[in-house]
Design a protein around this motif. Structure first.
Motif, PDB file in Angstrom:
ATOM      1  N   LYS A   1       0.844  -1.190   0.000  1.00 33.50           N
ATOM      2  CA  LYS A   1       0.000   0.000   0.000  1.00 33.50           C
ATOM      3  C   LYS A   1       0.880   1.240   0.000  1.00 33.50           C
ATOM      4  O   LYS A   1       1.733   1.414   0.866  1.00 33.50           O
ATOM      5  CB  LYS A   1      -0.910  -0.003   1.224  1.00 33.50           C
ATOM      6  CG  LYS A   1      -1.869   1.165   1.310  1.00 33.50           C
ATOM      7  CD  LYS A   1      -2.926   1.115   0.231  1.00 33.50           C
ATOM      8  CE  LYS A   1      -3.959   2.215   0.409  1.00 33.50           C
ATOM      9  NZ  LYS A   1      -4.981   2.190  -0.655  1.00 33.50           N
ATOM     10  N   ALA A   2       0.664   2.097  -0.979  1.00 33.34           N
ATOM     11  CA  ALA A   2       1.466   3.310  -1.117  1.00 33.34           C
ATOM     12  C   ALA A   2       0.727   4.495  -0.511  1.00 33.34           C
ATOM     13  O   ALA A   2      -0.502   4.506  -0.427  1.00 33.34           O
ATOM     14  CB  ALA A   2       1.776   3.577  -2.589  1.00 33.34           C
ATOM     15  N   PRO A   3       1.459   5.526  -0.083  1.00 33.36           N
ATOM     16  CA  PRO A   3       0.795   6.718   0.455  1.00 33.36           C
ATOM     17  C   PRO A   3       0.114   7.510  -0.658  1.00 33.36           C
ATOM     18  O   PRO A   3       0.423   7.345  -1.845  1.00 33.36           O
ATOM     19  CB  PRO A   3       1.952   7.506   1.075  1.00 33.36           C
ATOM     20  CG  PRO A   3       3.155   7.091   0.285  1.00 33.36           C
ATOM     21  CD  PRO A   3       2.928   5.636  -0.050  1.00 33.36           C
ATOM     22  N   ASP A   4      -0.801   8.356  -0.268  1.00 33.45           N
ATOM     23  CA  ASP A   4      -1.441   9.241  -1.244  1.00 33.45           C
ATOM     24  C   ASP A   4      -0.397  10.182  -1.841  1.00 33.45           C
ATOM     25  O   ASP A   4       0.557  10.581  -1.168  1.00 33.45           O
ATOM     26  CB  ASP A   4      -2.535  10.076  -0.577  1.00 33.45           C
ATOM     27  CG  ASP A   4      -3.670   9.217  -0.029  1.00 33.45           C
ATOM     28  OD1 ASP A   4      -3.749   8.042  -0.409  1.00 33.45           O
ATOM     29  OD2 ASP A   4      -4.464   9.747   0.774  1.00 33.45           O
ATOM     30  N   LEU A   5      -0.596  10.525  -3.102  1.00 36.60           N
ATOM     31  CA  LEU A   5       0.227  11.564  -3.722  1.00 36.60           C
ATOM     32  C   LEU A   5      -0.477  12.894  -3.511  1.00 36.60           C
ATOM     33  O   LEU A   5      -1.658  13.039  -3.832  1.00 36.60           O
ATOM     34  CB  LEU A   5       0.424  11.284  -5.211  1.00 36.60           C
ATOM     35  CG  LEU A   5       1.329  10.102  -5.572  1.00 36.60           C
ATOM     36  CD1 LEU A   5       1.506  10.011  -7.089  1.00 36.60           C
ATOM     37  CD2 LEU A   5       2.689  10.218  -4.895  1.00 36.60           C
ATOM     38  N   ILE A   6       0.258  13.854  -2.970  1.00 36.34           N
ATOM     39  CA  ILE A   6      -0.336  15.127  -2.560  1.00 36.34           C
ATOM     40  C   ILE A   6       0.397  16.277  -3.228  1.00 36.34           C
ATOM     41  O   ILE A   6       1.629  16.290  -3.296  1.00 36.34           O
ATOM     42  CB  ILE A   6      -0.280  15.296  -1.033  1.00 36.34           C
ATOM     43  CG1 ILE A   6      -0.927  14.088  -0.339  1.00 36.34           C
ATOM     44  CG2 ILE A   6      -0.944  16.582  -0.593  1.00 36.34           C
ATOM     45  CD1 ILE A   6      -0.744  14.079   1.158  1.00 36.34           C
ATOM     46  N   SER A   7      -0.373  17.224  -3.714  1.00 35.06           N
ATOM     47  CA  SER A   7       0.213  18.433  -4.291  1.00 35.06           C
ATOM     48  C   SER A   7      -0.772  19.575  -4.139  1.00 35.06           C
ATOM     49  O   SER A   7      -1.981  19.359  -3.967  1.00 35.06           O
ATOM     50  CB  SER A   7       0.557  18.219  -5.770  1.00 35.06           C
ATOM     51  OG  SER A   7       1.145  19.390  -6.319  1.00 35.06           O
ATOM     52  N   CYS A   8      -0.250  20.787  -4.198  1.00 34.94           N
ATOM     53  CA  CYS A   8      -1.113  21.960  -4.213  1.00 34.94           C
ATOM     54  C   CYS A   8      -1.580  22.223  -5.638  1.00 34.94           C
ATOM     55  O   CYS A   8      -0.838  21.980  -6.602  1.00 34.94           O
ATOM     56  CB  CYS A   8      -0.353  23.177  -3.693  1.00 34.94           C
ATOM     57  SG  CYS A   8       0.088  23.080  -1.938  1.00 34.94           S
TER      58      CYS A   8
END
Length: 281
Positions: A107-114
């Motif tokens: 399970k990978a972490p969420d990809l987050i960006s502004c």
């Protein structure tokens, strides 16, 4: 005189060599041996096929394995008996059922960006999660592909480009496949596009003759946002008596770390001219 006897020799059915049948491990730990029928013979018409755990069982046609075979090891040697239904002649063959392990798609972490332009979409590099998905497994043995649905991931249909314009809340499905065996596992992660602060200021702020000092208000409506003006002030508003053409810069940062920057130019507006027409007689 001696009447010669005519001997008829019946041959066993023709079969194909199999060798090894590789399969991927499954949750039920079973394999349907009927799948081998069309491998061992070109046509199943007129023959009876049975599977056995030993050569003796195949030769004597006892202890046949029916339906699903429950495997308990990484490989099993099995014996197949092919018998002609007309002559009863038979032949036996041997093959190895090899069970290959599936990789583990962690399970990978969420990809987050502004957000970058207030449209809710950001281009992400999906391969940024490669190390998290592969984990301690040797990455040189695996291929990762990304999809918009679990069905696509399982069928290897419509893979996404690594550089993918994603929207907030989008779910990305990943297929981790062993390059040698074709065995695979799937996982998923989410996309998070955090919104930018919205600064309610026009780029040009009018300064009337009677508006000195001028108050410039950058308050976004979010009490947790922070402010930094080019003057060094950190308040929501600033007061100025600066000359026309003065530029002010303000940056607003929200709790997600997303920053919006704006530049404000001061322009002066004079009082309107009032002319009086004398209409008296």
């Amino acid at each position: 005189s001696v009447i010669p006897l005519e001997l008829q020799v019946n041959l066993p059915p023709p079969t194909n060599p199999i060798g090894t049948i590789p399969i991927c491990d499954n949750d039920t730990d079973t394999y349907d041996l009927s799948l081998v029928d069309n491998m061992i013979v070109n046509s199943i018409n007129g023959v009876t096929i049975s599977y056995h755990n030993t050569q003796n069982d195949a030769d004597t046609n006892i202890n046949a394995i029916h339906g699903l075979f429950n495997y308990t090891a990484s490989s099993h040697t099995l014996y197949v008996r092919v018998s002609d239904n007309t002559t009863s002649c038979f032949i036996t063959s041997i093959f190895v059922l090899q069970i290959n392990q599936n990789p583990v798609a962690n399970k990978a972490p969420d990809l987050i960006s502004c957000d970058d332009d207030f449209d809710g979409f950001v281009q992400f590099d999906l391969s940024a999660n490669t190390n998290a998905i592969v984990g301690s497994q040797d990455p040189s043995n695996y291929t990762l592909t990304y999809y918009s649905s679990l069905t696509d991931a399982e069928t290897k249909a419509n893979p996404l480009n690594y550089l993918h314009p994603a929207y907030n809340g989008e779910i990305i499905y990943v297929r981790l496949e062993n390059s040698n065996t074709g065995c695979y596992d799937t996982s998923d992660f989410a996309i998070r596009v955090n919104p930018l602060p919205i600064i309610p200021i026009n780029d040009i702020v009018p300064l009337c003759n009677n508006d000195i000092p001028l108050v410039i208000d950058a308050y976004t409506g979010n009490t947790n946002d922070t402010y930094l003006w080019s003057t060094g002030e950190t308040s929501k508003t600033i007061s100025t008596s600066s000359a026309v053409g003065t530029l002010y810069h303000v940056g607003v940062t929200n709790p997600n770390g997303c920053i919006t920057k704006d530049t404000i130019t001061i322009v002066r507006l004079g009082l309107p001219d009032v002319s009086v027409n004398d209409t008296s007689i």
